[in-house]
Design an enzyme around this catalytic site. Structure first.
Site, short mmCIF file in Angstrom:
data_model
loop_
_atom_site.label_atom_id
_atom_site.label_comp_id
_atom_site.label_asym_id
_atom_site.label_seq_id
_atom_site.Cartn_x
_atom_site.Cartn_y
_atom_site.Cartn_z
N LYS A 18 5.54 -35.27 20.55
CA LYS A 18 5.61 -33.84 20.19
C LYS A 18 4.70 -33.62 18.98
O LYS A 18 4.57 -34.49 18.11
CB LYS A 18 7.03 -33.43 19.83
CG LYS A 18 7.31 -31.95 20.09
CD LYS A 18 7.45 -31.65 21.56
CE LYS A 18 7.83 -30.21 21.82
NZ LYS A 18 8.01 -29.96 23.27
N GLY B 211 19.43 -14.98 28.44
CA GLY B 211 17.99 -15.11 28.25
C GLY B 211 17.20 -14.70 29.47
O GLY B 211 17.34 -15.30 30.54
N GLY C 137 13.71 -14.16 29.34
CA GLY C 137 12.32 -14.26 28.92
C GLY C 137 11.45 -14.99 29.92
O GLY C 137 11.52 -14.75 31.13
N VAL D 200 11.35 -17.89 31.40
CA VAL D 200 11.96 -18.56 32.54
C VAL D 200 13.08 -17.72 33.15
O VAL D 200 13.20 -17.62 34.37
CB VAL D 200 12.52 -19.95 32.14
CG1 VAL D 200 13.27 -20.59 33.29
CG2 VAL D 200 11.37 -20.85 31.68
#
Length: 357
Positions: free
Chosen positions: A80, A180, A182, A184
């Site tokens: 990451k 959610g 958004g 996805v």
């Protein structure tokens, strides 16, 4: 923070701090485990309050990527990157070119792409200095919007979760609470609605809710804080992390939890509590692996059909995890970890063989 103690405790191989005096770039790259292959993980741009907070995020997320790569069958390890800056005000072509030069110095040990705070065009800038990138826009040779395949994988995961919890993978007539709407979540609603599920949705953005209700006026919307207590068959978190915690667990009125959000367990012990309560939990890094599967496929020459076929196998992987959970009487998150850790151990032994190179 004692960085070496943190690395020792969580098994990290390498942490690289990068600074460019011309652009002011401050970034950290954490490489967790490369047993399965070079590290792969997105680049998050966030205005962290402290360097320790940025470092913790890089360490935590890179470890999670090792497990996500392992469980999805991708021949990559976990990594990451974080950039310490405000994504709304601090972006520039030069800054991402500077970031690209640091990626290039790792010579393929780490591949990166979009994450929170970054978009495909940021890495078009980075690509001027390195080719070790994934998830570029289609017009620049990438595979495009990974939210589409991620939502497809989550839909398959919800079906597998329903089969475990209710004995059938049909979602028709089930009540699913979707948190959610958004990147996805709004694609996921399409899959769930098409199957005939009864949907209750929420989002902190009124615009996102309005867009869904305009398409499906029969869907019920609730305030964000109400979603946890909605009577439902499946709760699907697709926004913030850490939403399964000491405050929300007593509110849940669901039989199962499955969604796209990362790190939904505030602490591992919350997975233990769900297990004790008999709530079927689909580990998040398994359910949301579709995006990873897509960008990993780019490195073999992207094939959309192959990527979606591999994403559909999330259904089977969850079946394995639920089976391990039942047989060993352990929470599903521990069963998922066991599956990945066993794979990494076997691959590490295979790689010790001399192949004549």
């Amino acid at each position: 923070m004692d960085i070496f103690e943190e690395m020792k405790e969580h098994g990290h191989e390498q942490v690289i701090f990068n600074y460019d005096k011309t652009t002011g770039l401050k970034s950290i790259i954490a490489i967790h485990d490369t047993t399965l292959g070079p590290a792969l993980g997105g680049c998050r741009m966030w205005n962290y309050e402290t360097m320790d907070a940025a470092l913790k995020d890089a360490l935590r997320l890179s470890e999670g990527m090792t497990y996500k790569c392992g469980v999805s069958g991708a021949s990559f390890g976990g990594g990451k990157a974080v950039i310490i800056a405000d994504p709304k005000t601090d972006k520039s072509d030069e800054l991402f070119q500077a970031f690209g030069t640091f990626i290039e110095t790792l010579k393929g040990r780490f591949y990166t792409g979009t994450d929170v705070g970054t978009v495909g065009m940021d890495f078009v800038s980075a690509s001027k200095q390195t080719n070790y990138l994934v998830g570029l826009p289609e017009e620049y040779g990438g595979s495009g919007n990974s939210a589409i395949i991620t939502s497809f994988g989550v839909w398959k995961a919800i079906k597998a979760t329903a089969k475990e919890a209710f004995g059938s993978d049909s979602l028709k007539g089930l009540t699913i609470a979707v948190q959610g709407l958004g990147k996805v979540g709004h694609f996921l609603v399409d899959h769930l609605h098409e199957e005939g599920a009864h949907l209750v949705v929420t989002d902190i953005s009124k615009q996102n809710i309005d867009a869904v209700l305009a398409k499906y006026p029969e869907i019920e919307a609730v305030e964000p804080e109400e979603i946890y207590s909605v009577p439902c068959d499946i709760f699907s978190p697709n926004a913030l992390g850490a939403v399964i915690n000491d405050t929300t667990i007593p509110q849940f009125r669901c039989a199962a939890i499955c969604g796209a959000a990362n790190n939904v367990l505030a602490e591992e012990r919350h997975g233990d509590i769900l297990f004790e309560k008999g709530i079927t939990y689909a580990p998040d890094y398994v359910t949301n692996a579709g995006g990873l599967i897509q960008v990993a496929d780019e490195l073999h020459g992207y094939n959309k059909d192959r990527a979606f076929k591999n994403a559909s196998m999330i259904y089977d992987t969850l079946g394995q995890i639920f089976k391990i959970s039942k047989e060993q009487h352990i929470p599903s998150y521990k069963a998922a970890n066991t599956l990945v850790e066993t794979k990494i151990e076997k691959i590490s032994r295979i790689k010790t063989k001399f192949t004549g190179k």
